[in-house]
Design a protein around this motif. Structure first.
Motif, short mmCIF file in Angstrom:
data_model
loop_
_atom_site.label_atom_id
_atom_site.label_comp_id
_atom_site.label_asym_id
_atom_site.label_seq_id
_atom_site.Cartn_x
_atom_site.Cartn_y
_atom_site.Cartn_z
N SER A 46 40.49 -30.92 -50.67
CA SER A 46 40.67 -32.01 -51.63
C SER A 46 40.89 -33.31 -50.87
O SER A 46 41.51 -33.32 -49.81
N SER A 207 42.40 -22.76 -62.30
CA SER A 207 42.39 -22.53 -60.86
C SER A 207 42.39 -21.02 -60.64
O SER A 207 43.37 -20.36 -60.95
N LEU A 223 36.46 -26.89 -65.96
CA LEU A 223 37.81 -26.91 -65.42
C LEU A 223 38.73 -27.49 -66.47
O LEU A 223 38.62 -28.66 -66.84
N TYR A 224 39.66 -26.68 -66.96
CA TYR A 224 40.48 -27.08 -68.10
C TYR A 224 41.88 -26.48 -67.97
O TYR A 224 42.04 -25.32 -67.57
N ASP A 228 46.77 -32.27 -67.00
CA ASP A 228 45.72 -32.79 -66.13
C ASP A 228 46.33 -33.16 -64.78
O ASP A 228 46.38 -34.32 -64.38
N TYR A 230 45.80 -31.22 -61.66
CA TYR A 230 45.08 -30.78 -60.46
C TYR A 230 43.66 -30.39 -60.86
O TYR A 230 43.44 -29.79 -61.91
N ASN A 231 42.71 -30.75 -60.02
CA ASN A 231 41.32 -30.38 -60.26
C ASN A 231 40.82 -29.52 -59.12
O ASN A 231 40.81 -29.95 -57.97
N GLU A 235 33.70 -32.98 -60.19
CA GLU A 235 32.70 -32.75 -61.23
C GLU A 235 31.29 -32.75 -60.63
O GLU A 235 31.01 -33.49 -59.69
N ARG A 242 34.88 -31.35 -65.69
CA ARG A 242 36.33 -31.52 -65.64
C ARG A 242 36.82 -31.96 -67.00
O ARG A 242 36.31 -32.92 -67.59
N SER A 243 37.83 -31.25 -67.50
CA SER A 243 38.30 -31.55 -68.84
C SER A 243 39.81 -31.39 -68.91
O SER A 243 40.46 -30.96 -67.97
N SER A 244 40.37 -31.77 -70.05
CA SER A 244 41.81 -31.65 -70.30
C SER A 244 42.02 -31.52 -71.80
O SER A 244 41.06 -31.58 -72.58
#
Length: 288
Positions: A46, A207, A223-224, A228, A230-231, A235, A242-244
């Protein structure tokens, strides 16, 4: 002890962090026995400074260790992680060995309604709030699924299956009691994850190694999570979303209206090993 009395030349472990594997790794190293370390988890780099320390701690003695002679990265992402933090280590890339190696069964059962867009949720909540930054707590896991079910049920052409495994924090019955799945969603426990993955159109996770397994099967990933915070990955158009809880409804509407999206399978190459990388059979032939 058993190791000293044996004629072992190699030890293979998924971690040297705790319990017996740590002791075995230490004794094997002292006796010049080759230690092969194959992580049971996923390891990604990251660019965010706040991510780097927990990701390093997560990898220490699981992806690399002072006791390991050979480190096996099961994806290009794990390989890059090793090269950054252990550039002098002996690294031997292999396709997935610990996770993602199972074959799809020959069962003809259809888990999903074939007339709908098929969503599979499979994520990891760490029990007792272990590693609460890069993984979800049980509370976050449950609350996130509640919101996800509510949003999915707003679209008649979507179906969500939530594949779960029990932890010390909750049982299957507890989840079914706490989560109102509605008409288009259901919680399942039985069956092989790989069979559900094979049938779905999208994997949803926060994760987990399930993300890498999905990418190995050329499945797009959403990714949810409830927070929100950590990713897992950046994308990637039509491959990684990437979502929340704030925007999952908008993403589901886009999927409901526009699926299927055009995907270039070559774009998966940065996440999975090419065909010329050795697989589990080659590993067995070489070391077992």
């Amino acid at each position: 002890n058993i190791i000293n009395k044996s004629s072992a030349k190699i030890t293979i472990s998924h971690q040297f962090r705790m319990y017996e594997p740590t002791l075995i790794g230490m004794i094997s190293k002292e006796n010049n026995i080759k230690n092969i370390l194959i992580s049971h988890g996923s390891h990604v780099l990251s660019n965010k400074s706040i991510d780097q320390e927990p990701l390093y701690i997560q990898a220490k003695d699981i992806l690399f260790s002072e006791f390991s002679s050979i480190n096996i990265p099961q994806s290009p992402m794990a390989y890059e992680f090793l090269k950054k933090y252990q550039p002098e280590a002996r690294i031997e890339p292999y396709k997935p060995i610990i996770w993602g190696y199972k074959s799809i069964s020959n069962k003809s059962d259809s888990y999903f309604d074939q007339k709908k867009i098929k969503l599979l949720h499979a994520s990891t909540s760490k029990q007792l709030c272990l590693r609460p930054y890069i993984y979800e707590t049980a509370f976050e896991y449950i609350e996130g699924i509640k919101i996800l079910c509510n949003k999915v049920n707003q679209f008649s052409n979507l179906e969500l299956i939530i594949k779960v495994r029990e932890t010390k924090d909750y049982s299957i019955d507890t989840l079914k009691t706490l989560i109102d799945t509605g008409q288009n969603c259901k919680i399942v426990h039985s069956g092989e994850f790989i069979d559900y993955l094979h049938q779905c159109d999208y994997l949803i996770s926060f994760s987990s190694t399930t993300i890498e397994e999905a990418l190995n099967y050329l499945k797009p990933v959403i990714l949810y999570g409830y927070l929100d915070k950590y990713n897992f990955l950046p994308e990637e158009k039509n491959i990684i979303y990437r979502s929340s809880t704030k925007n999952i409804g908008n993403l589901l509407k886009k999927i409901s209206d526009e699926h299927p999206f055009l995907i270039n399978n070559q774009n998966f190459n940065k996440y999975i090993w090419a065909n010329d990388v050795k697989d589990i059979r080659s590993f067995i032939e070489k070391y077992i």
